[in-house]
Design a protein around this motif. Structure first.
Motif, short mmCIF file in Angstrom:
data_model
loop_
_atom_site.label_atom_id
_atom_site.label_comp_id
_atom_site.label_asym_id
_atom_site.label_seq_id
_atom_site.Cartn_x
_atom_site.Cartn_y
_atom_site.Cartn_z
N GLY A 13 0.88 -1.28 0.05
CA GLY A 13 -0.13 -0.01 0.10
C GLY A 13 1.03 1.33 0.03
N ALA A 15 1.63 3.30 2.36
CA ALA A 15 2.39 3.45 3.62
C ALA A 15 3.68 2.56 3.32
CB ALA A 15 1.63 2.89 4.92
N LEU A 17 5.09 1.70 0.18
CA LEU A 17 5.92 2.37 -0.65
C LEU A 17 6.95 3.29 -0.25
CD1 LEU A 17 3.07 2.29 -3.70
CD2 LEU A 17 5.39 1.18 -3.90
N ARG A 224 -6.33 1.31 -4.17
CA ARG A 224 -7.03 0.20 -3.78
C ARG A 224 -8.47 0.23 -3.65
NH1 ARG A 224 -6.74 0.68 2.06
NH2 ARG A 224 -5.67 2.28 2.69
N SER A 281 -7.23 -3.75 -11.94
CA SER A 281 -6.42 -4.58 -10.78
C SER A 281 -5.29 -3.94 -10.50
CB SER A 281 -6.24 -6.03 -11.18
OG SER A 281 -7.27 -6.91 -11.28
N PHE A 282 -4.48 -4.60 -9.86
CA PHE A 282 -3.18 -3.78 -9.32
C PHE A 282 -2.09 -3.90 -10.43
CE2 PHE A 282 1.09 -3.46 -7.67
CZ PHE A 282 0.63 -2.61 -6.58
N GLU A 304 -8.60 11.84 3.40
CA GLU A 304 -7.34 11.18 3.17
C GLU A 304 -5.98 11.65 3.85
OE1 GLU A 304 -7.24 8.84 0.12
OE2 GLU A 304 -5.45 8.45 1.05
N GLY A 307 -2.29 10.84 0.44
CA GLY A 307 -2.61 10.78 -0.92
C GLY A 307 -1.62 10.68 -1.84
N ARG A 308 -0.66 9.68 -1.84
CA ARG A 308 0.25 9.61 -2.94
C ARG A 308 0.05 9.76 -4.30
NH1 ARG A 308 5.11 7.06 -1.45
NH2 ARG A 308 5.23 6.35 -3.43
N VAL A 309 -1.28 9.16 -4.78
CA VAL A 309 -1.73 9.30 -6.31
C VAL A 309 -2.03 10.67 -6.66
CG1 VAL A 309 -2.69 6.97 -6.08
CG2 VAL A 309 -4.19 8.81 -5.61
N1 UDP Z 1 -0.67 1.91 -6.50
C1 UDP Z 1 -0.06 1.03 -7.36
N2 UDP Z 1 -0.76 -0.02 -8.25
C2 UDP Z 1 -1.94 0.12 -8.36
C3 UDP Z 1 -2.69 0.86 -7.46
C4 UDP Z 1 -2.07 1.81 -6.53
O1 UDP Z 1 1.33 0.86 -7.33
O2 UDP Z 1 -2.86 -0.54 -8.85
C5 UDP Z 1 0.10 2.77 -5.96
C6 UDP Z 1 0.04 4.02 -6.10
O3 UDP Z 1 0.70 4.56 -7.10
C7 UDP Z 1 0.42 4.88 -4.97
C8 UDP Z 1 -0.03 3.86 -3.94
O4 UDP Z 1 -0.32 2.50 -4.39
O5 UDP Z 1 1.75 5.05 -4.62
C9 UDP Z 1 -1.37 4.21 -2.97
O6 UDP Z 1 -0.95 5.29 -2.08
P1 UDP Z 1 -1.92 6.24 -1.72
O7 UDP Z 1 -1.25 7.10 -0.67
O8 UDP Z 1 -2.56 6.95 -2.71
O9 UDP Z 1 -3.32 5.67 -0.88
P2 UDP Z 1 -3.29 4.22 0.18
O10 UDP Z 1 -3.67 3.09 -0.50
O11 UDP Z 1 -1.89 4.23 0.75
O12 UDP Z 1 -4.26 4.72 1.27
#
Ligand code: UDP
Ligand code: GLC
Length: 401
Positions: A13, A15, A17, A224, A281-282, A304, A307-309
Motif C-alpha cells: 500500500g 505506507a 511504498l 485500492r 486490478s493492481f 485522505e 494521498g500519494r496518487v
Molecule cells: N498503486 C500501485 N498500483 C495500483 C494502485 C495503486 O502501485 O494498481 C500505488 C499508487 O501509485 C500509490 C499507492 O499505491 O503510490 C497508493 O497510495 P495512496 O497514498 O494514494 O493511498 P493508500 O492506498 O496508501 O491509502
C-alpha cells in the motif's frame, strides 16, 4: 545508523511504498521486519533491501481490523514480540510504520531499551478508527521518541485524539522526480499515444462500444478498492458526464473488501455503464497509465491522510482533481495546481470533470503548474534528508541519557 523497521502488512500500500523509499539509504545496516509474506516483502527483495518475515502465525494483519481483534491472542503474539525484542538489540532504533507494528515495537522497545519511532500514515479519527483503537494508538505512540506524521491533517487528528504534540513532526511522502521526468519525456513522444490508443481501444471495441471516430476522455482512478476510497462516487458521477467520458479503475482490494468490489460491478451494471468502465486490478506501471489519462480523479469519502496518487498524477503532468479534505487539501491549490470537490458529492464531481473536459488548454496549464509545485515540495531527496536529521536527533538524545 542501524534501524529495525517494522510493518505489519505483506501488501504493497502507500505506507509501504513510502517506507521502501525511507529504508533505501539505510539498507546496508538495517532490516525491515514484516508480519506476513506478500507483495511488500517481494518489492523490498527486488530492491536488495534486507527483509525478514517475523512470524509464521497467521495474524490478522488487515489494516482496517480492530487492533484488539487483530492482536487478540497474546499467546499468539508472544513469539513475535520475543523475536522483535531479540532482534532489536542488534539495532539502534525501532521504526514502526503501521499500528500493529507500533503495538509490537512499543512493547519490544521497553525490553530492549531502544528508542521507538512511529511513522503515522493515518488520520486517527472516528472516520477511520474505533474509540478503543484510537486510545491504544495514542497511548503507545505517546511513548515514542519521535512521531513522523505524513501530513498536517494526520498531525492535527493525532493531537485531537489525545496525542502529544511534543515529539511530533510532519514529513510529507517523497517521490523520485527523475523517474517521472524520464517517463514524461518518453510519454511526450509517440509512446504515450500508442499506450493511450491501446487503452482507448478497449472502450471502443465491440458493437456496444464507443464509436470508432470518438476519442474517449479517460478519467483514471488509482487506488485500492475500498469503500472509503469512494470508487462508487465516481461511477455515480459518470452517469452525469457525456457519453465519451470513460473511467479506468487501477488497483485491487488489498484488505479483504470483496463485497465492495461486487457492489461496484453491480453498480456499473445497474447504471448500464459497462462500456465506459474498466477495472484493471493492481498495476506496477502507474506512471505510464496516469500519463495516458486525460484526468486523474481522487474521490475518498473520508479525509485522505496524505494521498500519494495525487502527487504522482501531478508529476506525470496529468490534470488531477481530489476530494477536498485531509492531506489532499494540503497538496492541491484549487484552480492553480488541480481541482478540489466536496467528498461524496457525485454531481459536483461530474460538473468538475465536464469543466476540465471542456477546457483542455486550462487543464494543461494547471497540470504544468501542479507538476512544478510537486517537484518543489515532494522530492524524495529532501524528505529523506529531513528524516535522516530527525533520526540523528533521536540517536543523540538516546546517547545523552
Ligand atoms: N498503486 C500501485 N498500483 C495500483 C494502485 C495503486 O502501485 O494498481 C500505488 C499508487 O501509485 C500509490 C499507492 O499505491 O503510490 C497508493 O497510495 P495512496 O497514498 O494514494 O493511498 P493508500 O492506498 O496508501 O491509502
Ligand atoms: C496511508 C494513507 C495514504 C498515504 C500513505 C502514505 O496508506 O492512507 O493517504 O498517502 O499512507 O503516507
Amino acid at each position: 545508523m542501524k534501524i529495525l523497521f517494522l510493518d505489519q502488512s505483506g501488501k504493497l500500500g502507500g505506507a509501504e511504498l513510502c517506507l521502501a523509499d525511507i529504508v533505501h539509504p539505510f539498507k546496508a545496516n538495517s532490516l525491515v521486519g514484516v508480519f506476513s509474506e506478500g507483495t511488500f516483502p517481494d518489492y523490498l527483495r527486488q530492491r536488495n533491501i534486507p527483509v525478514k518475515i517475523l512470524t509464521d502465525q497467521t495474524l490478522d494483519v488487515q489494516k482496517s481490523s480492530g487492533l484488539l481483534a487483530g492482536l487478540k491472542s497474546i499467546r499468539q503474539l508472544l513469539p513475535l514480540i520475543g523475536n522483535v525484542i531479540r532482534l532489536s538489540r542488534q539495532y539502534d532504533v525501532i521504526y514502526t510504520n503501521t499500528q500493529k507494528a507500533l503495538v509490537v515495537g512499543a512493547i519490544a522497545s521497553l525490553f530492549s531499551r531502544r528508542p521507538l519511532v512511529y511513522h503515522l500514515h493515518d488520520i486517527i479519527s472516528p472516520d477511520h478508527f474505533s474509540a478503543t483503537n484510537r486510545r491504544i494508538i495514542v497511548t503507545l505512540a505517546n511513548r515514542a521518541t519521535l512521531i513522523i506524521a505524513n501530513s498536517q491533517s494526520s498531525r492535527e487528528a493525532f493531537v485531537q485524539a489525545g496525542g502529544s504534540p511534543n515529539n511530533l513532526r510532519v514529513v510529507y511522502n517523497g517521490f523520485h522526480l527523475d523517474r517521472y521526468a524520464e517517463h514524461v519525456k518518453r510519454a511526450k513522444a509517440e509512446e504515450k499515444e500508442i499506450f493511450r490508443n491501446q487503452i482507448a481501444s478497449t472502450f471502443i471495441a465491440s458493437k456496444t462500444g464507443i464509436e470508432n471516430n470518438i476519442r474517449p476522455f479517460i478519467v483514471g482512478h488509482f487506488s485500492r478498492l475500498a469503500p472509503w476510497k469512494g470508487q462508487h462516487v465516481l461511477i455515480e458521477a459518470l452517469q452525469h458526464c457525456s457519453d465519451d467520458v470513460v473511467v479506468l479503475f487501477v488497483g485491487d482490494a488489498l484488505f479483504g473488501e470483496e463485497d465492495y468490489v461486487q457492489q461496484l460491478h453491480q453498480q456499473v451494471k445497474q447504471l448500464k455503464l459497462e462500456r465506459r468502465v474498466r477495472f484493471l486490478s493492481f498495476r506496477s506501471d502507474v506512471p505510464q497509465l496516469m500519463m495516458a489519462c486525460d484526468l486523474v480523479a481522487h474521490t475518498s469519502t473520508a479525509p485522505e491522510p496524505f494521498g500519494r496518487v495525487i502527487v504522482e498524477a501531478m508529476l506525470c503532468e496529468t490534470p488531477v482533481m481530489a476530494a477536498a479534505a485531509g492531506g489532499a487539501a494540503e497538496i492541491v491549490e484549487p484552480g492553480q495546481t488541480g481541482w478540489l470537490t466536496p467528498p461524496e458529492d457525485a454531481c459536483q464531481l461530474a460538473d468538475t470533470i465536464m469543466n476540465i473536459y471542456h477546457q483542455p488548454a486550462l487543464a494543461q496549464k494547471v497540470a504544468e503548474q501542479g507538476k512544478a509545485m510537486a517537484q518543489r515540495r515532494f522530492d524524495v531527496r529532501a524528505t529523506n534528508a529531513q528524516i535522516h536529521q530527525l533520526l540523528q536527533a533521536v540517536l543523540s538524545a538516546g546517547k545523552a541519557h
